[in-house]
Scaffold this active site. Structure first.
Site, PDB file in Angstrom:
ATOM      1  N   GLY A 298      -2.735   3.548   2.934  1.00  0.00           N
ATOM      2  CA  GLY A 298      -2.350   4.585   3.885  1.00  0.00           C
ATOM      3  C   GLY A 298      -1.005   5.220   3.545  1.00  0.00           C
ATOM      4  O   GLY A 298      -0.823   6.436   3.674  1.00  0.00           O
TER       5      GLY A 298
ATOM      6  N   GLU B 126      -6.564   4.038   9.800  1.00  0.00           N
ATOM      7  CA  GLU B 126      -6.862   2.736  10.403  1.00  0.00           C
ATOM      8  C   GLU B 126      -6.502   1.692   9.360  1.00  0.00           C
ATOM      9  O   GLU B 126      -7.325   1.325   8.535  1.00  0.00           O
ATOM     10  CB  GLU B 126      -8.353   2.647  10.777  1.00  0.00           C
ATOM     11  CG  GLU B 126      -8.843   3.721  11.719  1.00  0.00           C
ATOM     12  CD  GLU B 126      -8.384   3.535  13.165  1.00  0.00           C
ATOM     13  OE1 GLU B 126      -7.810   2.471  13.479  1.00  0.00           O
ATOM     14  OE2 GLU B 126      -8.588   4.466  13.966  1.00  0.00           O
TER      15      GLU B 126
ATOM     16  N   GLY C  22      -8.339   1.155   5.663  1.00  0.00           N
ATOM     17  CA  GLY C  22      -8.030   0.289   4.533  1.00  0.00           C
ATOM     18  C   GLY C  22      -6.662  -0.345   4.712  1.00  0.00           C
ATOM     19  O   GLY C  22      -6.204  -0.534   5.849  1.00  0.00           O
ATOM     20  N   SER C  23      -6.024  -0.611   3.601  1.00  0.00           N
ATOM     21  CA  SER C  23      -4.757  -1.333   3.670  1.00  0.00           C
ATOM     22  C   SER C  23      -3.606  -0.393   4.009  1.00  0.00           C
ATOM     23  O   SER C  23      -3.692   0.821   3.809  1.00  0.00           O
ATOM     24  CB  SER C  23      -4.471  -1.980   2.316  1.00  0.00           C
ATOM     25  OG  SER C  23      -4.243  -0.957   1.364  1.00  0.00           O
TER      26      SER C  23
END
Lengths: 508, 508, 508, 508
Positions: free
Chosen positions: B245, B262, B240-241
């Site tokens: 994270g 990721e 995600g963004s």
């Protein structure tokens, strides 16, 4: 203490001079005390924020050129360090004894471990292998390459004041990374001495090694946190308590840094009926009382089959009672001091708790109090319990060994696993099914699991570290080096065409 | 849009029925909307705290038996999943198109990637190799073994609604770990459909697979955080963004869990004078405009040698202008919708910013607004700038391509690296020195670096992921599987003696 | 030859004394001549059948204890050897020059290669990794372990009189194998000197190393054949001519021994239009004329694009013409002697053949004949041909360089591959597609393939060796060590049950 | 034989038709007989020299295009083969039973092994990993890549008529190599059937697979020798007798081809006092009598501690006596026929020899002679001896089990090793020291060593093969695939400079 030994301060002064250690301050700095008798060995100056900033900036600068030096050449620096360590082994190990209180043989073993990791890292400098990978597209070549990562901070603890740095630094240097070392505030001298030896190697290595490639940051918790927060340090390798790790890990994670954490252990041994009890006894006493119980891999919990538990406990008790204690520099001494008063107080507190929980405790007396009132020597304690207690799930960094009986092997494994830590573990058995079961997927949940060896004393060829609250890090052997590098997956198209992966079509 | 297509809702209903998807709720639940026209495809019920607790507990229970199933047998389950995916490929990829808005070919590519990882994981099930290691002690055997880890949480994003799960789940299942999947709240249907296919495979596999081995948790950010905090989940793999994270990583780190992150990419291409410009053009258009610029590996920054920058930019502009846009189910359409209004607004905002920064912007118009007022189709935008801006360092998840010129190759590499993200990168060149330099230690700092290919479209055989704010995680190929297992270093003493490592002596 | 140098015999006598070489015989033995001026350096006694039998028996005995010494400890012996080589580098490399005729820098490079492989092998001693493997049966553990193999015979050639032994011996010793070395009959002195250095290391290493662990067998072809036939020697590593390999390989194969063959090379370089011609020129001259063309990796065939072939050939011709020739001990000399008269005659014969085939030949004159009538110095020869000839498919171990033009890159690769040998190859190009194509599955068929480097001068970290008539062997880096060990696949059943693989049922 | 079964010829005809096997000849060819009753199953035509030449030429042609197909795509062909094998498992395994005489469960197990290796090879098709290697020179990149090798000849034996081909062919195909299969002259039908299944897979795979990628060569020893000599076949993988290997290996070696040899085994089990005797008994009977003692891994020698030797021998004798023998297609039958009369005669001869050597022999009678005079069913024989004899060092491919006692474990290991063969071995023990000692450097000298499992029944994930006269080959798992590829060590210089390795200077 029969043989006349120099005073710790004199002894330290002599070694520091021989190793060419600089950076000691006049009396105005922080006093470094020896656990041998509590006397002051030297004074050092802690780094302030500005000094730390300069060191980190220097490491970041050094990275830009060090990463361009070919890895086998970087290995040559580590080889030279190994030579220096071989030459200065006696001095450095004596300094470890003075500053950390380890017995001489363990001090020498620690420096030997540094030397071993140097040899290992030199070999590694030509084996930082990535992969070539067959592509699914014609005329395409894939590969995975490992590149230097950036400055690495090493935060180490008093009980392995130099080896843990070497595990990290030798790999980091070979991998192309500068090293910033913050040793325990209790053991700055061995750190400065090690840096002095590395400086000798650097001088012989020559110009390819940039200034700032390795530095020591002296300071307390605050200095460590500063490093943890710094975005220029992509990897922080920290050894210490679970509490320290719990504070540090989120700080590094939030800035997308990597951590290698080597935190608390609470290590157990299972003794089964088929075990060689004489072997078991030696393993128990070394791993429970060695380094005065102050190894992260020290044996703390003994889980013994009910048929032999009394026999084993009696033998351990007797062995504890006759362990020669005293100045760890003395020949024949196997039991040195605790590191400081706080450590002693934790020991006393844990024993009180054990008694309150119903334990029959033997040992635990303070020794040599009269001769050395500012030093803390204790008789290792054995706490016999009918079943595990909540107190056993906490690690006390001192020589306390809890003993509990078990009836079924599966229960023993469950007891072994039923603590929050997951560093080291072992089983003493001659039974193949127990040995392999202990090492199997439903056996020990620790990072280290041994058969017919105690939990402590790992070799550098394997990966060292543990699971759960131990922090999950791995250092030293196997592919631990990969943490000190960045992985790059590359695909080169030499075909002239542009096919897409997975057969995707996107024709303009 | 020439060919009559069923309404999205009808189309989805038909597919969901064919795949046997259950768990859809009546109108009372949360509406799932298609980006194709903004209409509602179905309603689903989000999991509350109690439901999540039950699923995690079920996964923890499932772990205790699944870890005992031999790995090659676990591979057989994944093989059966691969068969189910092959059978249902058309349906599942159509559902991806409906729910995420991808064009048909990309939907098919995504399911193909799931199939590929199944094949890969099946092979891996006999190759979860640890090491045997020569010990320094006679009569001792060392080894490193990889054991199952525990339940794995997979938090996935809308843009690869099923492939990312497959990357994680196929490895996790083979490694002995149950899987808890929290898909994006925008794409629950494809998740439920995938789970239905896995259920078919489980039914064929038989009793060895425990209940709770795989589950889907529907919900928003709150559900994700609940999983991140849960100590029973040793690994959280989240896509995600960067913002997500940054919030999640410390939560997992504090409890000593592992994360695979990721996060954002901000991927660049360098076009050098020796490049095949026709190849470059195709690579640029696919990677900048494919998936409407909503891949984590989408091309966002174009760094072109000053001698060809205008030529390249003009060609891209022209190609953008003629890209067929519309219902992504339609044959020939290459440009589908943005996922929602927020995405469109971010797109508009970034273009405004670029213009404010002095960019010459072409494209960027909203398309088909009349036919589909609740859908957001846009013409990809090209923003020409004389030099990098601060705005270019931020990732906008939409089809904006910034173009800047460079004079010296080293400067181009520096521009490429000068953003906080580090996912994917590429160079278009026919010059060996540029190509290899880009892939060398002082080249691209990204996890993925390509030559003569765009930044997107990785194969499953390599490790996928990136450095810096991209989060450092690696999924799919190479030894990414190791993250899904715990490593154990074992030493077995079969000598009858008890030598200590590093030659330490401790004789009672 | 301006500077006064000692006579070769005096020079050798002095070095041999300093290195403590024993085993030289009085005048009655075989004379060892220097290619520098053909004079005698010393006399040695060849081993007869009985002496060889005793040495092989000694190695077989030594194996039974050496295999029990832990590998990291075996590595320590090799580390000590590395120290001895570092100390004696100047002497040993001077002896290489005296006995083999190499220039000083190449002699030093050869000893450096020995030192490098020592460092590599020391690291390897903790990395002789086998695998742990997941079994398909519950309660079963599989693993692959590498065990010591047995005595290794090393048959080496005159042109790398010591490095090739080190490649083999350092790996063999670390792998647990005794070494029996039969050097070329032309270079016994360097072998005895090397053994003397190993003896020093053995003396420091102590009792764990058994008598007979390493020995030198002096003799001719007959002695080599005796070793090849001996069933107590599981591995024969032989470097030399294809003819020798063709005779030896079946003898070893018939008794199910293993061979590592490093036979003839006939190495080519392709020069493409995009090449850096200045770089190419330097690479050509070093690899064609270095060691007077007597490396197995010497450049023998030059395949140049027609657009630059004349320019390249002219430049090479000019460089050949001005190469300083003479006593290889002399500063500035780059061109030493051929090894002996037979070598010179083969050179003359090949040039005659080339002329008969239509070549325009320049160079090839004999040099210094008056000063040194029993030594054979020659000017490197360039033979320009319009197309490959049959003669070019044969290797002549002397400085002859054939040049042919090509028009299409694929044709150049086909010419490169169209010889029976397959050792080394290279392409000088700045074009990514040519470079990668040359390294791809349809490119060079050689064991070594370089881009923008000549064919000679491999690093020890890679596997060294070639395909086809080169013999298929690999030495030095990568996993070449596996050839020196035996592989064992083990399965341990700790389950209490007896399931059969592949689900076979066999119930009594 | 209670249940009515079709005649073998009818049964085979039906299966061959269903599998679409072509290439059977009319009565004029060579008769294929079933060991079940000696009747003829079909006739086939052996290939003459011209036919073999055409097939080899076809394979060489096929190589040139197959090597260019990306490996993961080559894996897809093997995946399709796995699907065909799954579909036809019942038929192919029944044909194995008809042609080779194996019991049904073992026939099914053999086909399962083919399926397993397909799955394994598919995974491998994305994991044909070479290495990236750090160079010692700045601006240089090293790597090791594995490329397709060329046509592979597979020479297989009657006892595993299809699995051994699959071990080789699946790896070879994935590695980019065409396959030429010469099955045993006793089992051509299963070979043709397997080829028919591969043809189905090829048809589904499509045009990328060239004609000639796989072929079957029918013939005897002569045909095998022709393949062994052919220089277009870089690898010959041959399974059979030591005598065959001894003849074939030098032929291949002389032309610098590679061999994978899987020759005789003479496998032993050690039973120690701590063994689970019930488990041991089952392991013994399956591995000694399974496949009527005609596995290369069959148990032939039993080395039992003197304290339990009589008990174990009595139990084996009793189990042998009651093993259900007969038509191997029949439910419940565990003991099928020997393959032919020669096999029976060798059995009788070995028993005579054993008796002459003083053995007490039980069992060994011929069974069902009246019902099946042209078939050779025998009762497994147990030969009790006081000590090993010379006869025990020879392998007889039939169910004879020699039993000898031992007193000390080291002596048992020495007996186990004291034969010329080195395939498989095992120990039944619950003692950790014995188990690990057996697997250690001074333990079993075989390629396979098991603990608490019989010597037969390997899994495909490990490397299969043995040392000494077994031939040294390894097939199936681990890195056996490397033998099917050629290794290339490449160095790319992208620096613009030309430094030489080992610091050699050669300045023009």
């Amino acid at each position: 203490m029969s043989k006349p030994l120099p005073s710790p301060a004199d002894h330290a002064r002599e070694i520091l001079a021989r190793l060419g250690v600089t950076g000691l301050s006049a009396d105005g700095g922080t006093a470094v005390r020896t656990p041998i008798d509590g006397s002051t060995l030297a004074h050092v100056a802690f780094d302030d924020a500005k000094a730390i900033e300069a060191k980190v900036a220097g490491a970041a600068r050094a990275f830009r050129s060090w990463r361009c030096v070919p890895a086998p050449r970087r290995g040559e620096l580590v080889r030279l360090l190994g030579e220096e360590l071989r030459s200065a082994k006696a001095d450095l190990s004596a300094l470890v004894t003075l500053e950390a209180g380890k017995i001489a043989s363990e001090g020498a073993g620690e420096v030997q471990e540094m030397i071993d990791i140097c040899d290992f890292a030199v070999g590694l400098s030509r084996q930082l292998h990535g992969l070539t990978i067959a592509s699914e597209r014609p005329g395409h070549a894939m590969r995975e390459t490992w590149h230097p990562l950036g400055p690495v901070a090493v935060i180490s603890a008093f009980n392995f004041p130099v080896a843990v740095w070497a595990w990290n630094a030798c790999l980091a240097l070979v991998c192309g990374d500068p090293v910033i070392w913050k040793p325990s505030e209790k053991t700055p001298l061995t750190a400065l001495a090690t840096q002095a030896l590395l400086d000798r190697a650097l001088a012989r290595f020559g110009d390819e090694a940039p200034a700032g490639l390795s530095c020591v940051v002296l300071g307390g918790r605050d200095a460590g946190e500063r490093l943890a927060r710094d975005p220029r340090i992509p990897l922080v390798s920290a050894t210490g308590s679970t509490r320290m790790g719990k504070a540090l890990a989120p700080v590094v994670a939030e800035r997308f840094g990597r951590s290698i954490l080597e935190l608390g252990g609470n290590n157990a041994m299972i003794v089964t009926p088929s075990a060689d009890l004489s072997l078991a006894l030696r393993a128990i006493v070394f791993s429970a009382a060695g380094t005065a119980g102050q190894r992260c891999t020290s044996l703390r919990r003994l889980i013994v089959h009910e048929s032999v538990v009394d026999k084993v406990a009696d033998a351990v008790e007797a062995a504890f009672a006759r362990l020669p204690a005293g100045d760890p520099r003395q020949d024949g001494v196997l039991l040195g001091p605790l590191v400081d008063r706080a450590s002693y107080e934790a020991f006393v507190h844990a024993l009180d708790q054990a008694r309150a929980d119903g334990a029959a405790v033997t040992g635990g007396e303070r020794l040599n109090e009269t001769e050395a009132p500012e030093a803390f020597y204790v008789r290792p304690a054995l706490a016999r319990l009918p079943a595990p207690t909540a107190g056993m799930a906490r690690e006390t960094f001192a020589p306390i060994l809890y003993v509990v009986p078990y009836a079924e092997f599966d229960d023993a494994v469950a007891m072994q696993n039923d603590v929050p830590q997951g560093l080291s573990s072992c089983v003493m058995t001659n039974d193949v099914r127990e040995a392999e079961g202990f090492l199997g997927p439903w056996g020990s949940d620790c990072g280290i699991a041994n058969v017919n060896i105690g939990p402590s004393g790992a070799e550098i060829g394997g990966a060292f570290g543990g699971e759960k609250e131990t922090g999950g890090g791995r250092e030293s052997g196997s592919d631990a080096w990969k943490q000190y590098m960045r992985r790059q997956t590359a695909t080169v198209n030499y075909s002239g065409a542009l096919p897409l992966a997975q057969g995707v079509r996107f024709d303009l």
